[in-house]
Design an enzyme around this catalytic site. Structure first.
Site, PDB file in Angstrom:
ATOM      1  N   CYS A  60       0.765  -1.231  -0.036  1.00 57.06           N
ATOM      2  CA  CYS A  60       0.063  -0.174  -0.083  1.00 57.06           C
ATOM      3  C   CYS A  60       0.749   1.262  -0.023  1.00 57.06           C
ATOM      4  CB  CYS A  60      -0.912   0.014   1.100  1.00 57.06           C
ATOM      5  SG  CYS A  60      -2.137  -1.364   0.974  1.00 57.06           S
ATOM      6  N   HIS A 111      -1.833   8.129   6.399  1.00 58.69           N
ATOM      7  CA  HIS A 111      -1.972   6.922   5.939  1.00 58.69           C
ATOM      8  C   HIS A 111      -3.255   6.250   6.474  1.00 58.69           C
ATOM      9  CE1 HIS A 111      -1.439   2.599   4.174  1.00 58.69           C
ATOM     10  NE2 HIS A 111      -1.554   2.480   5.351  1.00 58.69           N
ATOM     11  N   LYS A 126      -8.872   8.745   3.064  1.00 57.81           N
ATOM     12  CA  LYS A 126      -9.316   7.546   3.201  1.00 57.81           C
ATOM     13  C   LYS A 126     -11.021   7.469   3.650  1.00 57.81           C
ATOM     14  CE  LYS A 126      -5.338   5.026   2.955  1.00 57.81           C
ATOM     15  NZ  LYS A 126      -4.124   5.799   3.034  1.00 57.81           N
ATOM     16  N   HIS A 170      -9.529   2.626   1.109  1.00 59.33           N
ATOM     17  CA  HIS A 170      -8.342   2.287   1.082  1.00 59.33           C
ATOM     18  C   HIS A 170      -8.081   2.133  -0.401  1.00 59.33           C
ATOM     19  CE1 HIS A 170      -3.976   1.812   1.560  1.00 59.33           C
ATOM     20  NE2 HIS A 170      -4.241   0.654   2.503  1.00 59.33           N
ATOM     21  N   PHE A 197       2.030   3.462   4.220  1.00 63.54           N
ATOM     22  CA  PHE A 197       2.626   2.164   4.930  1.00 63.54           C
ATOM     23  C   PHE A 197       2.022   1.005   4.256  1.00 63.54           C
ATOM     24  CE2 PHE A 197       2.316   5.216   8.697  1.00 63.54           C
ATOM     25  CZ  PHE A 197       3.507   5.858   8.131  1.00 63.54           C
ATOM     26  N   PHE A 216       1.721  -3.676   4.228  1.00 63.52           N
ATOM     27  CA  PHE A 216       2.127  -5.142   4.506  1.00 63.52           C
ATOM     28  C   PHE A 216       3.600  -5.481   4.306  1.00 63.52           C
ATOM     29  CE2 PHE A 216      -2.432  -7.280   4.300  1.00 63.52           C
ATOM     30  CZ  PHE A 216      -2.572  -6.624   5.480  1.00 63.52           C
TER      31      PHE A 216
END
Length: 464
Positions: free
Chosen positions: A215, A352, A383, A388, A446, A448
């Site tokens: 992301c 984020h 968001k 997202h 940020f 995974f």
């Protein structure tokens, strides 16, 4: 992490300043110095001390295809109105999803614009990216003739192409013949599908690379593009991020409980930083940012919209899906040091924050630590309106922030009704801030695996 006691990137206007010669670094290089003792271990980040002012990375074109609109004017209007793009997709319930929440976006019809073979090679997200890039190149004044005579590159974020892969295997299982899968399937299915398609359609001959950083992909694409331009390796790069919007792309996310289940009121489901947040809402589309060296833009007579002042990055080195505070904080500090700007000059933060309990908490803690002893600027997460946008988010949120900076407003942060102990220190406006002039903003992304990216973008001093 601390920063070595040397001049910042811009050296307070002294472009000829050099770092002291040491065994651990020299001028114009990023370097890490680690000091260990029985009592402490400190790591110092040393930003480069000289950048040719003509190689500063500036922004000359923007394009976007999102649930807030498919033109810059439409998106700006949605931001001003605080309009949510979140809806329900009944198909997801039929497939067994826990949550049918998703951003609302239609795939563009490109029949009158691209040939049949070109369209055959493009999956959904490449079509979004085509529209965003077409519009960004137009705004930048980069036509086909100019691109044919210059080496324009492309760095675009994309970290999966799920629907095309599943579709090809469905055909194989049904027909039992690989020749019936179709010639376009391989090009639709590759992770690099966006860059391979756009580089051929627009005849781009510079760097051609897909950035897969979860992301943070779109943000890393912009940051890495800025680094290449600063180093004088490229004069112009198309940067951005794209994300497909379909059940196949996000089924596994739903399976691990990543999504909000607040289906009774879709527009109130995405609740970044709110005490009652219960998960993210998936979205997507594409956003394109044209980067050029300052000298290249001036030579062309292009309108300069902004400059990439700072780029920070880090890895958490921790859990694959649970973020921490240290990684984002190091990315933030690196971006500030790279930009060489005081914290007080940052007028807005696009966080984020995805509406997940742990992620939002840790970002809030990182921001609070960064601004300790300094006034906190307004913080919002767009968001809350878009959900997202995943691989696209790092690029789209730069576009949203630039539209707000240009329009001198900050869009309302939706659904923030109850702060918790960790988010309370943040200055989160729930109503639109009008006549709010700011010249510099910070955007976090940020992902995974613990990948982190922070961009600091501002008006170019010569263009204010």
């Amino acid at each position: 992490m601390q920063y070595a006691p040397t001049a910042c990137r811009r050296n307070k206007g002294n472009l000829n300043a050099k770092m002291p010669d040491t065994h651990w670094g020299g001028a114009r290089h990023f370097c890490i110095r680690t000091h260990s003792s029985s009592q402490q271990k400190q790591t110092y980040f040393c930003p480069p001390t000289y950048i040719d002012p003509m190689n500063r990375a500036v922004i000359t074109g923007l394009g976007i295809y999102s649930c807030l609109g498919t033109t810059l004017d439409a998106v700006e209007q949605s931001l001003r109105e605080g309009r949510s793009g979140i809806t329900l997709d009944p198909q997801r319930k039929e497939l067994g999803f826990r949550s049918a929440l998703t951003a609302r976006i239609d795939t563009p019809d490109l029949k009158g614009e691209l040939s049949r073979s070109q369209r055959t090679y493009m999956p959904e997200q490449a079509k979004y990216a085509y529209v965003a890039t077409r519009d960004a190149l137009r705004q930048a004044g980069l036509d086909a003739d100019y691109i044919d005579r210059h080496d324009v590159g492309i760095l675009y974020g994309n970290d999966s192409t799920a629907e095309a892969v599943v579709h090809s295997m469905d055909i194989l299982r049904e027909k039992r013949d690989t020749t019936l899968i179709g010639s376009g399937s391989i090009f639709q299915s590759m992770n690099s599908t966006v860059t391979m398609n756009l580089s051929c359609i627009f005849r781009l001959r510079g760097i051609n690379l897909t950035i897969s950083g979860a992301c943070a992909s779109g943000a890393h694409a912009i940051g890495l593009g800025a680094l290449l331009i600063r180093q004088g390796l490229q004069e112009c790069i198309v940067c951005g991020g794209a994300q497909e919007v379909n059940p196949t792309a996000v089924g596994s996310f739903d399976g691990i409980g990543a999504f909000s289940t607040r289906e009774s009121d879709p527009t109130r489901a995405s609740r970044p930083f709110d005490r009652d947040r219960d998960g993210l809402v998936p979205g997507g589309g594409a956003a394109t940012v044209v980067l050029e060296s300052y000298e290249h833009a001036r030579r062309r007579g292009a309108t300069i919209l902004a400059e990439v002042l700072g780029y920070g990055f880090s890895s958490n080195g921790d859990h694959i899906s649970v973020p921490n505070v240290d990684g984002p904080l190091r990315s933030l500090r690196m971006a500030v040091a790279d930009a060489g700007v005081p914290l007080e000059s940052i007028g807005y933060i696009n966080a984020h924050a995805t509406s997940t309990p742990v992620g939002d908490r840790n970002e809030a803690l990182a921001l609070t630590a960064l601004f300790d002893g300094h006034p906190m600027p307004p913080v919002t997460s767009t968001k809350s309106m878009t959900g997202h946008e995943m691989w696209m988010a790092g690029a789209s949120e730069v576009v949203y922030s630039l539209l707000m900076m240009r329009g001198q407003f900050i869009a309302p942060h939706l659904n923030f009704e109850h702060p918790d102990d960790d988010t309370a220190p943040l200055r989160i406006p729930t109503e639109r801030l009008d006549d709010y002039a700011f010249d510099t903003f910070l955007s976090n992304s940020f992902g995974f695996g613990g990948t982190n990216s922070t961009l600091i973008i501002g008006r170019t001093k010569n263009e204010k």
